[in-house]
Design an enzyme around this catalytic site. Structure first.
Site, PDB file in Angstrom:
ATOM      1  N   SER A  88       0.711  -1.200  -0.054  1.00 33.96           N
ATOM      2  CA  SER A  88      -0.104  -0.298   0.064  1.00 33.96           C
ATOM      3  C   SER A  88       1.098   1.319  -0.073  1.00 33.96           C
ATOM      4  O   SER A  88       2.000   1.218   0.685  1.00 33.96           O
ATOM      5  CB  SER A  88      -1.128   0.016   1.280  1.00 33.96           C
ATOM      6  N   TYR A 139      -3.296  -0.963   9.885  1.00 32.80           N
ATOM      7  CA  TYR A 139      -3.498  -1.341   8.336  1.00 32.80           C
ATOM      8  C   TYR A 139      -2.132  -0.954   7.802  1.00 32.80           C
ATOM      9  O   TYR A 139      -1.468  -1.603   7.265  1.00 32.80           O
ATOM     10  CB  TYR A 139      -4.464  -0.651   7.659  1.00 32.80           C
TER      11      TYR A 139
END
Length: 329
Positions: free
Chosen positions: A205, A220
Site C-alpha cells: 500500500s 493497516y
C-alpha cells in the site's frame, strides 16, 4: 592618495580571498543543482520507460502455474483473470467456497481448456501458520508454480483510533495482512528454490511509502509497512537464486474494501490496475505500477506535512461517517 592605492569602494569592502570563496560557493551550488536536476530527470526518464515503453516479462518463463490469494474479490480476482489471459494456470486461494467456485467457473467459461484452475479454501484470519504452509504445499505439490501473488488483504471497516480496534478485528487483520503473507510464502518458495526460478508479488500500500504517517489507519498502514520491508529483504536474499520478489504500493483502487467509485485519472478499477500491475512483475523490488498513482505519490512525498494533516482530517471525517452508519444498523 597614492596612484597605486585601490579605493575601498571598488571591492565593496570585501577582500580578494572572500571574493574567491564566494565564487567557489556559487560554483559549488550550481554544480550540485545541476547534479540534482540531472538525477531527477534521469529518474523521470527511467520511470517513463518502465511505465509506458518497457516490454513486460513473459510470466510463463517462471513456471506454468500461478498461486493467487484473495482471489475472489477486488485486486486479487482481477489479477487472477489477467494472469489467465497471459496463459498461466491458476491456484485460487480464498475463504468463501461459493465465491471460489464462481470465480473458477467464470475463468473456465472464458478460457476453456487453455487454462487449468484449482481452488484452495483457507481462512487466513483463523488458520495458524503451520496450517497455512501445509495447505499451500499440499495444493501446489507436483505443480510448476512460477508466480505467487499475495493479494489477500484486510482493512478497517471505517477509519478509527487504535484503541477503538476490537480484539477480533485486530487478530483478523494481523492474520490476513502479516501471518498469511509469511506462511504462504514459506509454503511456496521451496519449490521455486529447487528449480532456481520464480516470482513473488506482494500487494502492499502507498500508506507505507509516500506519507510519513497514516493516522486512524494505524494497524493497516503498519502491516503494509511490514510487507514492504519483508519484500525488500527477501528480494536481496533470493535474487541470486533466480527468484524475483516485488512489493507493489498502489494508492486507492475502486474495490469493495475501499468503497470508492472508479475514476481513471485518480482511482482505477481493479481491472485497470491489474493490467498495469502485470507489466511490472519481475522488475523493481518496490514499485507503483499505475502511472497516475505514481504521480500522486510524488506530490504526496513532496508535500508530506500537508499530506499527513489532510489524511488525519479526512480519516476523522470517515470515522464520523462510519460511526453514524454503524448506529443505524
Amino acid at each position: 592618495m597614492s596612484a597605486l592605492a585601490v579605493p575601498k569602494s571598488r571591492h565593496n569592502g570585501t577582500s580578494p580571498r572572500a571574493m574567491v570563496l564566494a565564487d567557489f560557493l556559487i560554483a559549488t551550488a550550481a554544480v550540485l543543482g545541476f547534479v540534482s536536476l540531472s538525477r531527477n530527470l534521469l529518474a523521470f526518464a527511467r520511470w517513463s520507460h518502465a511505465a509506458f515503453l518497457r516490454k513486460p516479462k513473459d510470466l510463463r518463463d517462471y513456471g506454468s502455474w500461478a498461486v493467487v490469494t484473495g482471489a475472489t474479490d477486488g485486486v486479487g480476482k482481477a489479477l487472477a483473470f489477467e494472469l489467465a489471459s497471459e496463459g498461466l494456470n491458476l491456484v485460487l486461494v480464498g475463504r468463501n467456497p461459493g465465491k471460489l467456485e464462481a470465480a473458477s467457473s467464470e475463468l473456465r467459461k472464458r478460457h476453456g481448456e487453455t487454462v487449468e484452475v484449482k481452488t484452495v479454501i483457507a481462512d487466513f484470519a483463523k488458520l495458524r501458520g503451520e496450517e497455512i504452509t501445509a495447505a499451500m504445499a499440499g495444493a501446489t505439490e507436483g505443480l510448476d508454480v512460477g508466480l505467487l501473488v499475495n493479494g489477500a488483504g484486510m482493512a478497517y471497516p471505517y477509519a478509527r483510533y487504535f484503541h477503538e480496534v476490537d480484539r477480533e478485528l485486530m487478530e483478523s487483520m494481523l492474520g490476513v495482512n502479516l501471518n498469511a503473507v509469511v506462511w504462504v510464502t514459506k509454503g511456496v518458495i521451496d519449490g521455486m528454490l529447487k528449480k532456481k526460478r520464480g516470482a513473488i508479488l506482494n500487494m502492499g500500500s502507498a500508506s507505507s511509502m509516500y506519507a510519513s504517517a497514516y493516522p486512524l489507519q494505524t494497524l493497516y498502514a503498519s502491516t503494509k509497512a511490514f510487507m514492504a520491508m519483508f519484500s525488500r529483504c527477501m528480494s536481496l536474499e533470493y535474487k541470486e537464486q533466480g527468484i524475483d520478489i516485488q512489493c507493489q504500493v498502489p494508492l486507492f483502487i475502486a474495490t469493495k474494501m475501499t468503497m470508492l467509485r472508479s475514476r481513471p485519472m485518480l482511482v482505477p478499477s481493479a481491472k485497470m490496475f491489474s493490467r498495469a500491475s502485470v507489466r511490472w512483475i519481475g522488475y523493481e523490488c518496490q514499485c507503483n505500477p499505475y502511472w497516475s498513482h505514481a504521480v500522486q505519490g510524488f506530490v504526496m512525498h513532496a508535500l508530506d506535512a500537508i499530506c499527513v494533516w489532510y489524511i488525519k482530517r479526512y480519516m476523522e471525517w470517515m470515522r464520523r461517517e462510519g460511526l453514524e452508519q454503524h448506529r443505524h444498523l
